[in-house]
Design a protein around this motif. Sequence first.
Motif, PDB file in Angstrom:
ATOM      1  N   LEU A 302      50.206  30.093  32.045  1.00  0.00           N
ATOM      2  CA  LEU A 302      49.240  30.983  32.696  1.00  0.00           C
ATOM      3  C   LEU A 302      48.830  32.129  31.765  1.00  0.00           C
ATOM      4  N   SER A 303      49.122  31.977  30.485  1.00  0.00           N
ATOM      5  CA  SER A 303      48.959  33.087  29.541  1.00  0.00           C
ATOM      6  C   SER A 303      47.506  33.504  29.322  1.00  0.00           C
ATOM      7  N   THR A 304      46.539  32.649  29.724  1.00  0.00           N
ATOM      8  CA  THR A 304      45.128  33.040  29.551  1.00  0.00           C
ATOM      9  C   THR A 304      44.683  34.024  30.627  1.00  0.00           C
ATOM     10  N   LEU A 305      45.433  34.139  31.718  1.00  0.00           N
ATOM     11  CA  LEU A 305      45.046  35.051  32.800  1.00  0.00           C
ATOM     12  C   LEU A 305      45.070  36.493  32.326  1.00  0.00           C
ATOM     13  N   ARG A 306      44.089  37.243  32.780  1.00  0.00           N
ATOM     14  CA  ARG A 306      43.984  38.659  32.438  1.00  0.00           C
ATOM     15  C   ARG A 306      43.797  39.503  33.685  1.00  0.00           C
ATOM     16  N   THR A 307      42.944  39.013  34.587  1.00  0.00           N
ATOM     17  CA  THR A 307      42.529  39.843  35.712  1.00  0.00           C
ATOM     18  C   THR A 307      42.425  39.011  36.984  1.00  0.00           C
ATOM     19  N   GLY A 308      41.953  39.651  38.032  1.00  0.00           N
ATOM     20  CA  GLY A 308      41.795  38.990  39.321  1.00  0.00           C
ATOM     21  C   GLY A 308      41.824  40.027  40.418  1.00  0.00           C
ATOM     22  N   ILE A 309      41.723  39.548  41.632  1.00  0.00           N
ATOM     23  CA  ILE A 309      41.735  40.461  42.778  1.00  0.00           C
ATOM     24  C   ILE A 309      42.701  39.947  43.824  1.00  0.00           C
ATOM     25  N   MET A 310      43.484  40.885  44.341  1.00  0.00           N
ATOM     26  CA  MET A 310      44.290  40.630  45.513  1.00  0.00           C
ATOM     27  C   MET A 310      43.688  41.473  46.624  1.00  0.00           C
ATOM     28  N   ALA A 311      43.285  40.836  47.717  1.00  0.00           N
ATOM     29  CA  ALA A 311      42.638  41.569  48.802  1.00  0.00           C
ATOM     30  C   ALA A 311      43.105  41.000  50.132  1.00  0.00           C
ATOM     31  N   GLY A 312      42.638  41.610  51.211  1.00  0.00           N
ATOM     32  CA  GLY A 312      43.018  41.139  52.539  1.00  0.00           C
ATOM     33  C   GLY A 312      44.180  41.908  53.125  1.00  0.00           C
ATOM     34  N   ALA A 313      45.000  42.510  52.259  1.00  0.00           N
ATOM     35  CA  ALA A 313      46.130  43.331  52.708  1.00  0.00           C
ATOM     36  C   ALA A 313      46.645  44.097  51.499  1.00  0.00           C
ATOM     37  N   THR A 314      47.343  45.204  51.757  1.00  0.00           N
ATOM     38  CA  THR A 314      47.946  45.942  50.653  1.00  0.00           C
ATOM     39  C   THR A 314      49.027  45.073  50.028  1.00  0.00           C
ATOM     40  N   CYS A 315      49.123  45.109  48.699  1.00  0.00           N
ATOM     41  CA  CYS A 315      50.072  44.235  48.011  1.00  0.00           C
ATOM     42  C   CYS A 315      51.471  44.846  47.950  1.00  0.00           C
ATOM     43  N   PRO A 316      52.490  44.079  48.327  1.00  0.00           N
ATOM     44  CA  PRO A 316      53.866  44.559  48.166  1.00  0.00           C
ATOM     45  C   PRO A 316      54.179  44.779  46.686  1.00  0.00           C
ATOM     46  N   ILE A 317      54.932  45.826  46.374  1.00  0.00           N
ATOM     47  CA  ILE A 317      55.171  46.200  44.973  1.00  0.00           C
ATOM     48  C   ILE A 317      55.875  45.102  44.189  1.00  0.00           C
ATOM     49  N   GLU A 318      56.843  44.419  44.834  1.00  0.00           N
ATOM     50  CA  GLU A 318      57.562  43.362  44.117  1.00  0.00           C
ATOM     51  C   GLU A 318      56.638  42.198  43.772  1.00  0.00           C
ATOM     52  N   VAL A 319      55.711  41.898  44.678  1.00  0.00           N
ATOM     53  CA  VAL A 319      54.756  40.818  44.420  1.00  0.00           C
ATOM     54  C   VAL A 319      53.845  41.214  43.261  1.00  0.00           C
ATOM     55  N   MET A 320      53.362  42.447  43.254  1.00  0.00           N
ATOM     56  CA  MET A 320      52.495  42.914  42.181  1.00  0.00           C
ATOM     57  C   MET A 320      53.218  42.866  40.830  1.00  0.00           C
ATOM     58  N   ARG A 321      54.485  43.284  40.805  1.00  0.00           N
ATOM     59  CA  ARG A 321      55.258  43.248  39.551  1.00  0.00           C
ATOM     60  C   ARG A 321      55.328  41.821  39.012  1.00  0.00           C
ATOM     61  N   ARG A 322      55.568  40.874  39.912  1.00  0.00           N
ATOM     62  CA  ARG A 322      55.704  39.475  39.489  1.00  0.00           C
ATOM     63  C   ARG A 322      54.362  38.891  39.046  1.00  0.00           C
ATOM     64  N   VAL A 323      53.293  39.287  39.722  1.00  0.00           N
ATOM     65  CA  VAL A 323      51.953  38.796  39.335  1.00  0.00           C
ATOM     66  C   VAL A 323      51.632  39.258  37.914  1.00  0.00           C
ATOM     67  N   ILE A 324      51.974  40.501  37.615  1.00  0.00           N
ATOM     68  CA  ILE A 324      51.705  41.046  36.279  1.00  0.00           C
ATOM     69  C   ILE A 324      52.617  40.401  35.227  1.00  0.00           C
ATOM     70  N   SER A 325      53.911  40.264  35.547  1.00  0.00           N
ATOM     71  CA  SER A 325      54.857  39.775  34.522  1.00  0.00           C
ATOM     72  C   SER A 325      54.867  38.248  34.416  1.00  0.00           C
ATOM     73  N   GLU A 326      54.871  37.542  35.548  1.00  0.00           N
ATOM     74  CA  GLU A 326      55.020  36.081  35.509  1.00  0.00           C
ATOM     75  C   GLU A 326      53.692  35.338  35.449  1.00  0.00           C
ATOM     76  N   MET A 327      52.599  35.998  35.894  1.00  0.00           N
ATOM     77  CA  MET A 327      51.295  35.337  35.861  1.00  0.00           C
ATOM     78  C   MET A 327      50.362  35.973  34.820  1.00  0.00           C
ATOM     79  N   HIS A 328      50.876  36.973  34.098  1.00  0.00           N
ATOM     80  CA  HIS A 328      50.144  37.594  32.975  1.00  0.00           C
ATOM     81  C   HIS A 328      48.880  38.343  33.414  1.00  0.00           C
ATOM     82  N   MET A 329      48.792  38.711  34.697  1.00  0.00           N
ATOM     83  CA  MET A 329      47.579  39.370  35.190  1.00  0.00           C
ATOM     84  C   MET A 329      47.715  40.886  35.059  1.00  0.00           C
ATOM     85  N   SER A 330      47.713  41.351  33.809  1.00  0.00           N
ATOM     86  CA  SER A 330      47.957  42.772  33.541  1.00  0.00           C
ATOM     87  C   SER A 330      46.887  43.674  34.141  1.00  0.00           C
TER      88      SER A 330
END
Length: 545
Positions: A302-330
């Motif tokens: 998933l290293s080509t990922l850079r950006t994206g949007i999470m919407a529909g609800a506020t994001c839990p902090i642990e989920v956001m941390r994992r999205v940034i670290s494990e999915m490369h969505m800095s």
Amino acid sequence: MDQSNQSYSRGVQDKTLLAMTIGQAFDRTVARYPDGEALVVRHQQQRYTWQQLAETVDLHARAFLALGMQAGDRLGIWAPNCAEWCISQIASAKLGVILVNINPAYRSSELEYVLKQSGCQWLVCAGSFKTSDYHAMLQELKPELRGMISLDPNPPTGFLPWSELAALGANVPLDRLHNRQASLHLDQAVNIQYTSGTTGFPKGATLSHHNILNNGYMVGESLGLTAQDRLVIPVPLYHCFGMVMGNLGCITRGTTMIYPNDSFDPLLSLTAVAEERATGLYGVPTMFIAMLDHPRLREFDLSTLRTGIMAGATCPIEVMRRVISEMHMSEVQIAYGMTETSPVSLQTGADDDLERRVTTVGRTQPQLENKIIDADGNTVPRGEIGELCTRGYSVMLGYWNNPDATREAIDDAGWMHTGDLASMDAQGYVCIAGRNKDMIIRGGENVYPRELEEFFFTHPAVADVQVIGIPDERYGEAIVAWVKFHPGHVANALELQTWCKGRLAHFKTPKHFKIVEAFPMTVTGKVQKFRMREISIEELRTESQ
């Protein structure tokens, strides 16, 4: 009152709005990037360059002309994500035909209501989807339509196969399409989207070219989308997230649209990101949780990922941390809005820190205003909770054929009243406390479900949680937490209650816990709290008998 301390914010004004129709914006992108990849529909094995997509769109627009579609006619689309959805969206916009988005999960009564209320004259429909036989439902309803176009190659009598449209379109001169397109203006209605009200009938938010084209454009601006970007869109197209933030966001910037499947599937979404070398990915928090918890996650690059949007609800902090670290969505961002505001009115930025991205829904979008008011309509001081209101280019034209509901939603000064409780900090970042109707009043104390949900996300076993209030004889309302655990983790209600002691005020501690594998959801991936209330009330009533 000190004006600077009021919960009012105006987005930057130096970003210019697009003064054009959707058709004009599409044609401009085609001229700029004719050989760039426009659309990839993986489950249909279809790929289009911008030039190829333009030829297909124009051919089908001419077919719609051959069928007699007039500017202002309503064309319903009742189908899951597919190439024909995108083609219909652009072709209808080029003709001034108003596209009516119909939820793929609708059954007969809901379908009948939407077709009648919108005055649909035409319908594009799938043959079936999941457990729904669309043809059978339509044959039973016999709606008063001028014509029904089926995406099924061999539909029953009474349906025109989509495959026959190309031949129809070939007989219509291109000049007719150009003349129609030239007659349109940007403030005309182009789309009706039905909001899924928890009570009463859904209302049709009527949106103009100006509304949704610019919202997609501004969302893409915040994400920094260019013709080099490739965006995976697993969210449904019938919803603003898919057709505005997804399709129109890409169309205004030359970004490749990638549909991984006809509906959300975590494995197919991950596969699409890896194989298509995607740079962006959209989803609601539950979708990201499903992808992160998928047993095959580590197999995908998933290293080509850079950006994206999470919407529909506020994001839990642990989920956001994992999205940034494990999915490369800095540079992943949070967006907030509603169908009636096209949809996005608040968004975080690429350079906002993690804390901002998980505790807020960002700041006011360019060319928009937001304020937070009390019950008397006065703007509250910064930091206080009140109702969020939005004003500007994104506010809908109104609810279709429903002036009373429109007057209730949009006041005389043009403010859209969202019904959401929120607060604004000194820098203009907004926190959503929840829906007005979701706030729990327990023994005179206001309890905001969002705060409790954030708290439970810090428990190591909790993958997802939803908090609701149900009637209680003693305290007015009792708090119920529905909890879903990470794979391989378990805990019981007593353990969770014990864990709350010393960490949470006693009046905020849930009285009841319900351990679940999944929550009741809409097709867009939003949790249905009203259904959770109904289920909880019924189960507790049964237990007490």
